[in-house]
Enzyme design. Structure first.
Site, PDB file in Angstrom:
ATOM      1  N   HIS A  43       0.834  -1.210   0.000  1.00 16.98           N
ATOM      2  CA  HIS A  43       0.000   0.000   0.000  1.00 16.98           C
ATOM      3  C   HIS A  43       0.863   1.253   0.000  1.00 16.98           C
ATOM      4  CE1 HIS A  43      -4.147  -1.675   1.100  1.00 16.98           C
ATOM      5  NE2 HIS A  43      -3.364  -2.726   0.917  1.00 16.98           N
TER       6      HIS A  43
ATOM      7  N   ASP B 200      -6.359   5.501   3.027  1.00 17.07           N
ATOM      8  CA  ASP B 200      -6.562   4.165   2.482  1.00 17.07           C
ATOM      9  C   ASP B 200      -8.035   3.776   2.540  1.00 17.07           C
ATOM     10  OD1 ASP B 200      -6.306   1.090   2.236  1.00 17.07           O
ATOM     11  OD2 ASP B 200      -4.273   1.844   1.912  1.00 17.07           O
TER      12      ASP B 200
ATOM     13  N   THR C  54      -5.853   0.866  -3.514  1.00 15.83           N
ATOM     14  CA  THR C  54      -4.629   0.329  -4.116  1.00 15.83           C
ATOM     15  C   THR C  54      -4.863  -1.056  -4.704  1.00 15.83           C
ATOM     16  OG1 THR C  54      -3.905  -0.534  -1.970  1.00 15.83           O
ATOM     17  CG2 THR C  54      -3.128   1.657  -2.580  1.00 15.83           C
TER      18      THR C  54
ATOM     19  N   ALA D 288      14.204  -9.615  -3.606  1.00 22.66           N
ATOM     20  CA  ALA D 288      14.908  -9.523  -4.890  1.00 22.66           C
ATOM     21  C   ALA D 288      14.479  -8.221  -5.549  1.00 22.66           C
ATOM     22  CB  ALA D 288      14.564 -10.711  -5.786  1.00 22.66           C
TER      23      ALA D 288
ATOM     24  N   GLN E 122      12.647  -6.794  -7.754  1.00 25.63           N
ATOM     25  CA  GLN E 122      11.594  -7.279  -8.647  1.00 25.63           C
ATOM     26  C   GLN E 122      11.449  -6.450  -9.914  1.00 25.63           C
ATOM     27  OE1 GLN E 122       8.028  -9.146  -7.043  1.00 25.63           O
ATOM     28  NE2 GLN E 122       6.786  -7.627  -8.102  1.00 25.63           N
TER      29      GLN E 122
ATOM     30  N   HIS F  74       1.287 -14.355  -7.211  1.00 23.24           N
ATOM     31  CA  HIS F  74       0.031 -14.520  -6.480  1.00 23.24           C
ATOM     32  C   HIS F  74      -1.069 -13.604  -6.996  1.00 23.24           C
ATOM     33  CE1 HIS F  74       2.049 -11.071  -5.025  1.00 23.24           C
ATOM     34  NE2 HIS F  74       1.256 -10.837  -3.996  1.00 23.24           N
TER      35      HIS F  74
ATOM     36  N   TRP G 286      -2.252  -6.943  -6.533  1.00 25.67           N
ATOM     37  CA  TRP G 286      -2.455  -5.928  -7.574  1.00 25.67           C
ATOM     38  C   TRP G 286      -1.163  -5.240  -7.983  1.00 25.67           C
ATOM     39  CZ3 TRP G 286      -5.366  -5.508 -11.376  1.00 25.67           C
ATOM     40  CH2 TRP G 286      -5.630  -4.293 -12.017  1.00 25.67           C
ATOM     41  N   ASN G 287      -0.270  -4.996  -7.030  1.00 29.62           N
ATOM     42  CA  ASN G 287       1.007  -4.369  -7.381  1.00 29.62           C
ATOM     43  C   ASN G 287       1.789  -5.220  -8.371  1.00 29.62           C
ATOM     44  OD1 ASN G 287       0.576  -2.155  -5.777  1.00 29.62           O
ATOM     45  ND2 ASN G 287       1.883  -2.826  -4.104  1.00 29.62           N
ATOM     46  N   SER G 288       1.801  -6.529  -8.159  1.00 25.13           N
ATOM     47  CA  SER G 288       2.536  -7.417  -9.062  1.00 25.13           C
ATOM     48  C   SER G 288       1.911  -7.434 -10.452  1.00 25.13           C
ATOM     49  CB  SER G 288       2.583  -8.837  -8.477  1.00 25.13           C
ATOM     50  OG  SER G 288       3.390  -8.869  -7.316  1.00 25.13           O
TER      51      SER G 288
ATOM     52  N   GLN H   5      -6.812 -11.749  -4.809  1.00 24.90           N
ATOM     53  CA  GLN H   5      -5.940 -12.301  -5.848  1.00 24.90           C
ATOM     54  C   GLN H   5      -6.660 -13.147  -6.904  1.00 24.90           C
ATOM     55  OE1 GLN H   5      -2.993 -14.177  -3.374  1.00 24.90           O
ATOM     56  NE2 GLN H   5      -2.522 -12.237  -2.348  1.00 24.90           N
TER      57      GLN H   5
END
Length: 444
Positions: free
Chosen positions: A9, A108, A130, A319, A321, A336, A339-341, A361
């Protein structure tokens, strides 16, 4: 700005802060010291003048010491305790608002009680979501129109997922009612406004549906992905990128399940066997809950590391990313579907191999498939992942013709998002300025 206490977030809040300061705003970000420490080193150059950090101190208890004032590495059984601690910090947040006297607050969407505090100080406020808009639309539909099918069939939950979602929704509703009773919620014009980390290019119909359903005004602010930068994580990060540079173009898959989900031993074994069967190169980021004394080799199948050899890298904890996803040798992302990924994958044009675990997810994974940004690993009838299905999905994304088609679709999505981003941000900046002006005029 007042984000929820999760890295997933606070990162988009920081990126939104940067884009708003580029448009003439000055920003305070308020969070716990451990979360602010995470973003402090990312506020450099001109942003160190226009973005200021404000510490929010939660009540310190034996079971929730300061290093647990974040969801990152938090043992799952302490999540409810963390939420209660944040709710207990309302008086301190009120004092911060009284001292700083901001022109408006962005808070938020999970912390709805913030609105009542801002009313007390006569400060306009808007929510920031988010997560995906399609997820919010799905759950709002279930609440508003129970028993009526969601009008967008691509977005759905399986029976297995519905059971988990019902429990989570009941808990969330009970938590919201305890800390933010519906009768006490303000009803200003600004209280129906959501800034959303998304774009009309991928979620336009869900944005429109939420307005039709609940008169919620969803304003996209783009994908808010940080530009890849060399992170100060020492030789391990450099060695990983150097190793990736020895692999051929689009030959390597990144495997990561975020900072808050910890794979079970069974899930780790199935993923390991799936990677082995796929025969593709991989970087796998493994995480264990804070305090667990487990080495990665202990959690993996016996002999796995020896059998894959230089084809794979196991990285514990962290890592780079965005740097890995931006690298030309990376051709897929097993994740997974936090949302960020998902939005990072779109930003860097890397197809998603979706393995959703919980919360929003599964719905994000369905959106990924709908817009052509990737494919989903299908669970078996018991709700478990199978190594052969994992290997099949990896090969489809990385080796087969379907992978080429997905990459082409992904690049199309990326292009459409980029075309809209500046316009969407300009519209949000204009609206926030208008809110401040209207509040000032009504006070005089």
């Amino acid at each position: 700005m007042f984000p929820w206490l999760a890295y997933g977030h606070i990162s988009p809040y920081l990126e939104l802060a940067k884009r708003l300061t580029d448009r003439g705003f000055a920003i305070y970000i308020c969070s716990t010291p451990i979360n602010l420490g995470f973003i402090k080193k990312r506020i450099t150059g001109k942003y160190s003048v226009t973005i200021k950090l404000v510490e929010l101190h939660l009540p310190d208890t034996p079971e929730l010491p300061p290093h647990y004032h974040t969801t990152n590495g938090l043992p799952p059984h302490l999540m409810a305790t963390l939420k209660r601690a944040l709710n207990g910090a309302k008086p301190e947040l009120s004092n911060i608002l009284k001292t700083l006297k901001p022109d408006f607050v962005i808070y938020d969407a999970t912390q709805t009680w913030t609105a009542a505090l801002t009313v007390a100080h006569n400060i306009p406020a808007v929510k920031f979501l988010t997560s995906s808009v399609s997820m919010l639309a799905y759950f709002c539909h279930l609440f508003m129109k129970p028993g009526i099918e969601f009008p967008f069939p691509a977005i759905y939950l399986s029976d297995f997922e519905q059971a988990k979602a019902r429990t989570a929704a009941q808990d969330a509703r009970a938590d919201a009612e305890e800390n933010d009773p519906a009768a006490e919620r303000p009803n200003r014009d600004c209280d129906s406004i959501f800034l959303v980390k998304s774009s009309r290019a991928i979620e336009g119909k869900y944005i429109d549906y939420l307005f039709d359903l609940m008169k919620l005004k969803m304003l996209p602010v783009g994908m808010l992905v940080e530009e890849p930068v060399k992170d100060d994580q020492g030789d391990n990060s450099n060695e990983l990128i150097q190793w990736l540079g020895t692999k051929s173009q689009r030959s390597t898959v990144l495997v990561s399940f975020g900072t808050e989900y910890f794979l079970t031993k069974e899930e780790m074994e199935e993923i390991a066997h799936g990677l082995e069967l796929s025969e593709v190169n991989f970087i796998w980021v493994v995480r264990f809950a804070m305090g667990q004394k487990i080495r990665p080799d202990e959690a993996l199948p016996e002999g796995f590391l020896e059998r894959v050899g230089d084809r794979g890298r196991i990285v514990e904890g962290w890592a780079p990313q965005s740097e890995v996803l931006a690298h030309p040798s990376t051709g897929g992302f097993i994740c997974h579907c936090g949302w960020n990924s998902v939005v990072e994958s779109i930003e860097f044009g890397v197809p998603v191999i979706a393995m959703p675990m919980h919360l929003d997810q599964p719905l994000n994974a369905r959106l990924v498939v709908e817009i052509g940004a990737g494919m989903e690993v299908v669970r078996d009838e018991t709700g478990k992942f199978d190594r052969k299905e994992i290997a099949r999905a990896i090969k489809d994304a990385m080796v087969e013709k379907t992978g080429e088609n997905t990459r082409a679709k992904m690049l199309d999505v990326k292009g459409r998002v980029e075309l809209k981003e500046k316009q969407e941000l300009d519209e949000v900046a204009e609206l926030l300025t208008q809110l401040v002006t209207e509040t000032t005029q009504s006070s005089n």
